[in-house]
Every structure is written in structure tokens, then in C-alpha cells.
Design a protein around this motif. Structure first.
Motif, short mmCIF file in Angstrom:
data_model
loop_
_atom_site.label_atom_id
_atom_site.label_comp_id
_atom_site.label_asym_id
_atom_site.label_seq_id
_atom_site.Cartn_x
_atom_site.Cartn_y
_atom_site.Cartn_z
N ALA A 12 0.84 -1.20 0.00
CA ALA A 12 0.00 0.00 0.00
C ALA A 12 0.87 1.25 0.00
N ARG A 13 1.90 1.22 0.81
CA ARG A 13 2.80 2.36 0.91
C ARG A 13 3.47 2.65 -0.44
N ASN A 14 3.86 1.58 -1.14
CA ASN A 14 4.50 1.74 -2.44
C ASN A 14 3.57 2.40 -3.46
N LYS A 15 2.28 2.14 -3.32
CA LYS A 15 1.33 2.74 -4.27
C LYS A 15 1.24 4.25 -4.08
N LEU A 16 1.60 4.73 -2.88
CA LEU A 16 1.50 6.16 -2.61
C LEU A 16 2.82 6.89 -2.84
N LYS A 17 3.84 6.12 -3.10
CA LYS A 17 5.19 6.67 -3.21
C LYS A 17 5.29 7.73 -4.32
N VAL A 26 -6.70 6.37 -5.51
CA VAL A 26 -5.39 5.87 -5.06
C VAL A 26 -5.52 5.29 -3.65
N VAL A 27 -6.26 5.98 -2.80
CA VAL A 27 -6.47 5.48 -1.43
C VAL A 27 -7.15 4.10 -1.48
N ASP A 28 -8.16 4.00 -2.31
CA ASP A 28 -8.87 2.71 -2.42
C ASP A 28 -7.95 1.61 -2.91
N ASP A 29 -7.09 1.98 -3.88
CA ASP A 29 -6.17 1.00 -4.42
C ASP A 29 -5.21 0.51 -3.31
N ALA A 30 -4.71 1.44 -2.53
CA ALA A 30 -3.79 1.07 -1.44
C ALA A 30 -4.52 0.24 -0.38
N LEU A 31 -5.74 0.65 -0.11
CA LEU A 31 -6.50 -0.07 0.93
C LEU A 31 -6.86 -1.49 0.52
N ARG A 32 -6.92 -1.70 -0.80
CA ARG A 32 -7.22 -3.06 -1.29
C ARG A 32 -6.13 -4.03 -0.83
N GLU A 65 0.60 16.60 0.72
CA GLU A 65 1.96 16.94 1.16
C GLU A 65 1.93 18.24 1.99
N THR A 66 2.57 18.22 3.13
CA THR A 66 2.65 19.41 3.97
C THR A 66 4.08 19.57 4.46
N LYS A 67 4.31 20.66 5.15
CA LYS A 67 5.62 20.85 5.78
C LYS A 67 5.39 21.11 7.25
N VAL A 68 6.19 20.50 8.09
CA VAL A 68 6.06 20.78 9.53
C VAL A 68 7.38 21.28 10.08
N GLU A 69 7.26 22.14 11.07
CA GLU A 69 8.44 22.71 11.72
C GLU A 69 8.98 21.70 12.73
N THR A 70 10.21 21.29 12.61
CA THR A 70 10.82 20.40 13.61
C THR A 70 12.14 21.01 14.06
N LYS A 71 12.80 20.34 14.96
CA LYS A 71 14.10 20.83 15.45
C LYS A 71 15.10 20.95 14.30
N ASP A 81 3.57 9.42 4.26
CA ASP A 81 3.76 9.50 5.71
C ASP A 81 2.42 9.66 6.44
N HIS A 82 1.60 10.57 5.89
CA HIS A 82 0.29 10.81 6.49
C HIS A 82 -0.52 9.53 6.56
N PHE A 83 -0.51 8.84 5.43
CA PHE A 83 -1.31 7.62 5.31
C PHE A 83 -0.86 6.58 6.33
N ILE A 84 0.44 6.40 6.44
CA ILE A 84 0.96 5.41 7.39
C ILE A 84 0.63 5.81 8.83
N LYS A 85 0.69 7.11 9.10
CA LYS A 85 0.36 7.58 10.45
C LYS A 85 -1.12 7.26 10.78
N ILE A 86 -1.98 7.48 9.80
CA ILE A 86 -3.41 7.18 10.01
C ILE A 86 -3.58 5.68 10.28
N CYS A 87 -2.90 4.86 9.47
CA CYS A 87 -2.99 3.40 9.65
C CYS A 87 -2.50 3.01 11.04
N HIS A 88 -1.39 3.61 11.46
CA HIS A 88 -0.81 3.30 12.76
C HIS A 88 -1.81 3.63 13.87
N ASP A 89 -2.38 4.82 13.80
CA ASP A 89 -3.33 5.25 14.83
C ASP A 89 -4.56 4.34 14.87
N GLU A 90 -5.03 3.98 13.69
CA GLU A 90 -6.24 3.14 13.64
C GLU A 90 -5.94 1.71 14.11
#
Ligand code: GDP
Length: 303
Positions: A12-17, A26-32, A65-71, A81-90
Motif C-alpha cells: 500500500a505504501r508503495n502505491k502512494l510513493k 489511489v487510497v482505495d487502491d492502497a486499501l485493497r 503533502e505538507t511541511k512541519v516545523e521540527t528541530k 507519511d500521512h497515510f501510514i500515520k493514520i494506519c498506525h493510529d487506527e
């Protein structure tokens, strides 16, 4: 363990690469890929359906795609990344919230009743729990209440010897009476935890359930834990639901997760019964009992 599921998430991750924007298609394809891998790993069908629906709802539109402020400065967060984070949380939500605590009896010895099908690892796990209590400075008493399989009594006695923990057994008694006497013995000898190893059967049957209900009524254990063999997949979930209906379980221990178990039961039990997995059996020896950590399992699945 859980390799099948991990493979599905990787596909699934590769499909979003490389994508900067993600369409519902695309989301549906990855979720399949994820759906197929979860089903292959024996996760219950309804659980898979709900998981996929939740991820889809959160991912569509949000995964950009977004940008976040980090150290380290402004860091790009890809849709992947977003997608994997959502999967992780769920995944975590599916298995959590975690509760590995056991109830403690404020007045007398704490009772822990172990139940499960034959061969699930009940006797071994009773020994593992006794070991854990010992490490916490407690004085456990093991009770051999599986009177139908003489080997089970001997097996528990061997484990008791290894741990230097007394094992209570009296031949010729019905299990509820045997357990009642074990409670008296615990009070007399000042043991502070009583672990009842009850009989298992090859399948959930009426006499087994009746006997367990009688033991529950007689000794009123503070904790009733079902030991489930992760290798039996979907059947583990059905067994869990049936035992919970009859005994109002406090939680589960999934065993044999060190083997090539597909592990799907770990993802379904909480969702189906609403009761927590407390420990995982990770091997045959007495030290191989781990507290259940959904975040750890989710990370292992997502790689
Ligand atoms: P019972 O019939 O439910 O009391 O099951 P036992 O405690 O006798 O265990 C059945 C078999 O499973 C034994 O060979 C145990 O050594 C093995 N076993 C139990 N727990 C685990 C575990 O977490 N991992 C592995 N690999 N084997 C286990």
C-alpha cells in the motif's frame, strides 16, 4: 509474526510513493492491498471492514503533502507519511486502549482463574504468571484443577518445582470443591495470589462451561483470563466471544505469538469482545510472557 499484514501495508505504501496528491481512487487502491493482507492474516471480516472504512474516511482529502516545523527545520511530510500515520493510529485504536493490570483483592489472596481450550497453553501460562508474581515480590499458590488430564497436574507440579511455588491438588474432589479448599490453603499458608489452572476441552462444550461457572461462583476470582492460541486464527476470536459470554472475562492472554502464527486474532479480539488482551506468550519457557502493547504491535506491522 504478522508478516502477511506487514507485506500488505508495504504494498500500500508503495502505491502512494512519489505522489504529492492523493485521490480517493489511489487510497482505495492502497486499501485493497491492506484489506487482502488482513483477511489472509485471519483478522475477522467485520473488523477488517471497519478498519478500512475508518482509514479511508480519514485519508481521503487529508493525505496531502505538507511541511512541519521540527528541530531540524522545515520537514516535508509526504502523503505516504500521512497515510501510514493514520494506519498506525487506527491499528492502535483497534487493539487498545491497553490495560494490562490485574485486579487485586484488598481483603485476602487475589484470585486468578485461567480458562481456555486444551492445548492453548493454559498450564504453561499459569506458570508464567506465577513467575511474574514472584518477580513482583508476591507469594503465589498454583492450583491444579484440571482433574481430567492427570498429565496436567504433573505438568503444573513440575512448573511449581522449577519456580519453587507450591502447587495445590487433592485427588478425588470435584473442581469447584478443590478450588474452594485451595483458597483455604492459601489463607492458612499466607499466600497472596491463587492461580487456578482449570480443565480445557478440545472445543467449547456445555459441561466445560458449567464447571467453569461453578468454580467462578465458588471462589469468586478477582480475574478470569482466557488463554487463546494465536495459531488457531479466527477460531480464537469465536472461542473468546463464547467464553466471554458465559464467564464475563476480564481479559485475554494470546499464546504462541513467537511461532508463525498469523496473529490476526490479536487484531480482532478487542474489537469483537470489548475486553483487553493483557499478555502475549512469546515462547515455551517461563520468562516468555510479555505485557501487551498495541503501539509496539502496530509499529511491528507497519515496519
Ligand atoms: P494447556 O493444555 O492449555 O494447559 O496447554 P499447555 O500449557 O500444556 O501448552 C501446550 C503446548 O504449547 C506446550 O507444548 C507448551 O510448551 C506450548 N506453549 C505454551 N505457550 C507457548 C508460547 O507462548 N509459545 C510457544 N512456542 N509454545 C507455547
Amino acid at each position: 509474526m504478522l508478516e502477511t499484514v506487514a507485506k500488505g501495508f508495504k504494498a500500500a505504501r508503495n502505491k502512494l510513493k512519489g505522489r504529492t496528491e492523493i485521490t480517493p481512487e489511489v487510497v482505495d487502491d492502497a486499501l485493497r492491498d491492506i484489506r487482502v493482507s488482513l483477511l489472509e492474516a485471519d483478522v475477522a471480516f467485520d473488523v477488517v471492514k471497519r478498519f478500512v472504512a475508518r482509514v479511508r474516511e480519514k485519508a481521503v482529502g487529508e493525505v496531502v503533502e505538507t511541511k512541519v516545523e521540527t528541530k531540524k527545520g522545515l520537514v516535508k511530510v509526504t502523503p505516504q507519511d500521512h497515510f501510514i500515520k493514520i494506519c498506525h493510529d487506527e491499528l492502535e485504536a483497534l487493539m487498545g486502549p491497553v490495560d494490562t493490570s490485574l485486579k487485586v483483592n484488598g481483603r485476602g489472596a487475589t484470585g486468578v482463574m485461567m480458562v481456555g481450550l486444551q492445548g492453548s497453553g493454559k498450564t504453561t501460562t499459569a506458570g508464567k504468571l506465577a513467575n511474574r508474581f514472584l518477580k513482583d515480590g508476591k507469594k503465589p499458590l498454583l492450583v491444579a484443577a484440571d482433574i481430567y488430564r492427570p498429565a496436567a497436574v504433573d505438568q503444573l507440579k513440575v512448573l511449581g518445582q522449577q519456580l519453587d511455588v507450591p502447587v495445590f491438588h487433592q485427588a478425588g474432589l470435584a473442581p469447584p470443591e478443590l478450588c474452594r479448599r485451595a483458597m483455604e490453603e492459601a489463607a492458612r499458608t499466607k499466600r497472596d495470589v491463587v492461580i487456578y489452572d482449570t480443565a480445557g476441552r478440545l472445543a467449547v462444550d456445555e459441561p466445560l462451561m458449567q464447571e467453569l461457572e461453578d468454580i467462578k461462583k465458588t471462589v469468586a476470582p478477582d480475574n478470569i483470563l482466557l488463554v487463546c492460541d494465536a495459531m488457531i486464527g479466527q477460531d480464537a476470536v469465536r472461542t473468546a466471544a463464547e467464553f466471554d459470554r458465559r464467564l464475563a472475562l476480564d481479559g485475554f492472554i494470546l499464546t504462541k505469538l513467537d511461532g508463525d502464527a498469523r496473529g490476526g486474532a490479536a487484531l480482532s479480539i478487542k474489537e469483537v469482545t470489548g475486553k483487553p488482551i493483557k499478555f502475549l506468550g512469546m515462547g515455551e519457557t517461563l520468562d516468555r510472557l510479555e505485557e501487551f502493547r498495541p503501539d509496539g504491535l502496530a509499529s511491528r506491522i507497519l515496519g
